[in-house]
Design a protein around this motif. Sequence first.
Motif, mmCIF file in Angstrom:
data_model
loop_
_atom_site.group_PDB
_atom_site.id
_atom_site.type_symbol
_atom_site.label_atom_id
_atom_site.label_comp_id
_atom_site.label_asym_id
_atom_site.label_seq_id
_atom_site.Cartn_x
_atom_site.Cartn_y
_atom_site.Cartn_z
ATOM 1 N N MET B 1 27.921 29.217 44.074
ATOM 2 C CA MET B 1 27.849 30.315 43.110
ATOM 3 C C MET B 1 27.181 29.804 41.815
ATOM 4 N N ASN B 2 26.144 30.524 41.391
ATOM 5 C CA ASN B 2 25.464 30.054 40.174
ATOM 6 C C ASN B 2 26.127 30.659 38.926
ATOM 7 N N SER B 3 25.657 30.213 37.768
ATOM 8 C CA SER B 3 26.303 30.614 36.514
ATOM 9 C C SER B 3 26.155 32.111 36.262
ATOM 10 N N LYS B 4 25.083 32.674 36.785
ATOM 11 C CA LYS B 4 24.835 34.102 36.591
ATOM 12 C C LYS B 4 25.916 34.927 37.308
ATOM 13 N N THR B 5 26.117 34.603 38.557
ATOM 14 C CA THR B 5 27.104 35.325 39.363
ATOM 15 C C THR B 5 28.508 35.123 38.787
ATOM 16 N N LEU B 6 28.775 33.895 38.370
ATOM 17 C CA LEU B 6 30.096 33.589 37.821
ATOM 18 C C LEU B 6 30.358 34.420 36.564
ATOM 19 N N THR B 7 29.367 34.511 35.690
ATOM 20 C CA THR B 7 29.520 35.297 34.456
ATOM 21 C C THR B 7 29.809 36.751 34.788
ATOM 22 N N LEU B 8 29.044 37.290 35.748
ATOM 23 C CA LEU B 8 29.232 38.705 36.096
ATOM 24 C C LEU B 8 30.627 38.948 36.677
ATOM 25 N N ILE B 9 31.057 38.048 37.553
ATOM 26 C CA ILE B 9 32.388 38.222 38.169
ATOM 27 C C ILE B 9 33.482 38.134 37.106
ATOM 28 N N LEU B 10 33.326 37.207 36.173
ATOM 29 C CA LEU B 10 34.331 37.073 35.099
ATOM 30 C C LEU B 10 34.378 38.331 34.242
ATOM 31 N N ILE B 11 33.203 38.896 33.948
ATOM 32 C CA ILE B 11 33.176 40.114 33.127
ATOM 33 C C ILE B 11 33.822 41.274 33.876
ATOM 34 N N VAL B 12 33.494 41.397 35.171
ATOM 35 C CA VAL B 12 34.079 42.480 35.972
ATOM 36 C C VAL B 12 35.607 42.328 36.012
ATOM 37 N N LEU B 13 36.060 41.122 36.277
ATOM 38 C CA LEU B 13 37.507 40.890 36.337
ATOM 39 C C LEU B 13 38.168 41.160 34.988
ATOM 40 N N GLY B 14 37.503 40.723 33.924
ATOM 41 C CA GLY B 14 38.039 40.933 32.573
ATOM 42 C C GLY B 14 38.166 42.408 32.252
ATOM 43 N N LEU B 15 37.123 43.165 32.605
ATOM 44 C CA LEU B 15 37.151 44.606 32.324
ATOM 45 C C LEU B 15 38.226 45.302 33.154
ATOM 46 N N PHE B 16 38.366 44.910 34.420
ATOM 47 C CA PHE B 16 39.416 45.485 35.271
ATOM 48 C C PHE B 16 40.790 45.189 34.697
ATOM 49 N N LEU B 17 40.950 43.975 34.296
ATOM 50 C CA LEU B 17 42.235 43.562 33.736
ATOM 51 C C LEU B 17 42.532 44.361 32.462
ATOM 52 N N ALA B 18 41.503 44.503 31.622
ATOM 53 C CA ALA B 18 41.672 45.268 30.377
ATOM 54 C C ALA B 18 42.008 46.722 30.697
ATOM 55 N N ALA B 19 41.338 47.258 31.737
ATOM 56 C CA ALA B 19 41.605 48.646 32.135
ATOM 57 C C ALA B 19 43.052 48.808 32.594
ATOM 58 N N LEU B 20 43.532 47.819 33.341
ATOM 59 C CA LEU B 20 44.910 47.882 33.838
ATOM 60 C C LEU B 20 45.916 47.735 32.710
ATOM 61 N N VAL B 21 45.610 46.843 31.790
ATOM 62 C CA VAL B 21 46.552 46.595 30.686
ATOM 63 C C VAL B 21 46.602 47.792 29.741
ATOM 64 N N THR B 22 45.434 48.344 29.439
ATOM 65 C CA THR B 22 45.381 49.434 28.451
ATOM 66 C C THR B 22 45.525 50.810 29.098
ATOM 67 N N LEU B 23 45.535 50.800 30.446
ATOM 68 C CA LEU B 23 45.579 52.056 31.210
ATOM 69 C C LEU B 23 44.450 53.000 30.794
#
Lengths: 174, 426
Positions: B1-23
Amino acid sequence: MPAGTIRKLVFPAACTVCLAAGFASAGRWMFLPLVVLALSVWVSACRWRSAFLPHLGLALSVGLAADGLWLSVPLAWMMFGAVCALAGWDVILFQWSTAGIPPGDPVRLLELRHFRSLLLALGVGLAVSVAGPLIRFRISFWWMMLIAALALAGLEGLRRGLLRGGSGGADRGG
Amino acid sequence: MNSKTLTLILIVLGLFLAALVTLRGDLAWMTMPFLAYLGIGILQSPVLGTVKLQAARSVERLGTEAGSFIRVDVAVRNAGADVVDLRLADPLRTGWRVTDGSTQTAAALGTGESAVLRYGFQAGRGNYEWETVRATVSDPLGVIEAGLMLPAAAEVQVRPEWRKYRPFPMLPQRTLHTSGSIPARLGGRGTSFWGVREYHPGDTLRRLDWRRTARHPNRFFSKEFEQEEIADIGLVLDARQMTDMLAGPASLFEHSVGAAASLAEVFLRYGNRVSLLIYGKEITGLFPGYGKRQLNRILRALSRAVPEAETGFNTLQFVPLQMFSNRSLIFIISPLAPDDWRLFPRLRAHGYQALLISPDPIDYARRNLPADPATRLAVRLAQVERRLQIGKITQLWIPVVEWRVDQPLEPLVRTAMRTFRIRQER
């Protein structure tokens, strides 16, 4: 300013304008310095070839956009801001990776394919993200978790499946 | 996995997590552009089984001596059915200075199309080999990447820099009985007058000594000339790291290599038989030979020679003398380490003629040292130690060329050979 730098700066500038306009329209003036900070990171990323600056710029801009959504800033501005940040990040990384390569047909084809794919990704992503909030339905937390996990697993499975096409792909040069 | 893919996955996970936390569903929708980017990248990623690439490398050397310019062309052709997004890279090695082009390129290749990775570099003496070229195949967005090593073998040599010397006035104890340019101290065919002897049947009339014949009725005399033959020469190059001296990017060993190459060239040019022994971590020996082919072999061996550490041979004492015939004239090129003088009694005991060319390491190092009293004292002590060692060698009637490498070597060797010759004639 060279054309390459201008091309790299177009999307970060658009992202900054979208974020600033969104925060301004909601009266959240205290976020404007953070938007300017994100812009300075983008400018640094355009200027100096660094392994982490474009990623930092993207993370900052998306973080601000997410913050804006949480603070009920108009959705369209924030979505456009995030999409422009994604485009800016991609263009900067692509420009760095092709820097110093002499121009020619193979490079032109590479650029064409890259920007076509980027446009498709941004178009689909923006359409879904803007249209999506208009569709209202209720879903439980656990179902949401399941869907997210399945989406990520599906993408990973697809990636593995495509790469498993074969180990050799190289013929001996003549 | 290159740095590009890793960054995108982290952002997606972060946004999902934020969505779940903030509903907040909006935050979940914000992941869509990133997921679309990832999805389109994955969908367009190449199936490795269908990727068929052919690579061919050509290497051209412009100039023949150290520091020459080398141009490398690697052509990669897409022999598969699909368009391939490709990045090519050749690893940069230490000592290379890329002066033209770049060692990496990128291209999208349709069926039958080719991309060329072209660069030029300047490199010092050495042997450079390539086996493969690194190709990275990816989707147009660079999300999924796969590395391939395409066979593209080539080799190029940068030979040591050598100078063209005039022939040296040699008078070896023994020569090989093949006509050459070295006086053999034997009567026969040649150009220098050697003596007069009684006529033997078969002698050409052109060689009759008419004056002497006239003085002795009924007897004939023939003139003899000094036969000119070739010598058997052995070169010993000291490639131990303990005797090398570095001054920035330059090294004393490079001067030794240049001297060995120059001497081999002049000796082979005049028809002599030359062998080479490189005495380093491993002993590289080139058996005696003649002509341009032998010169090529010697230059090839010298281009590969590197001073090596952790050698088992701490002194020159263990030079395998059996490699050289007993008729050899041996040239030893060494800056000398303590106890190296022990080789020279061995040489004399085996009856070899030898000459030591010793690049001066103290003079070479002194240029980079501070000019304080402690350094001056240290230099003096080192010089005394070196003089003592050289004294032990000259006591054995072995000529020593003390070579400060900024001086031309040729006149020093010529002078040493002259004294050598005087001693032989005595």
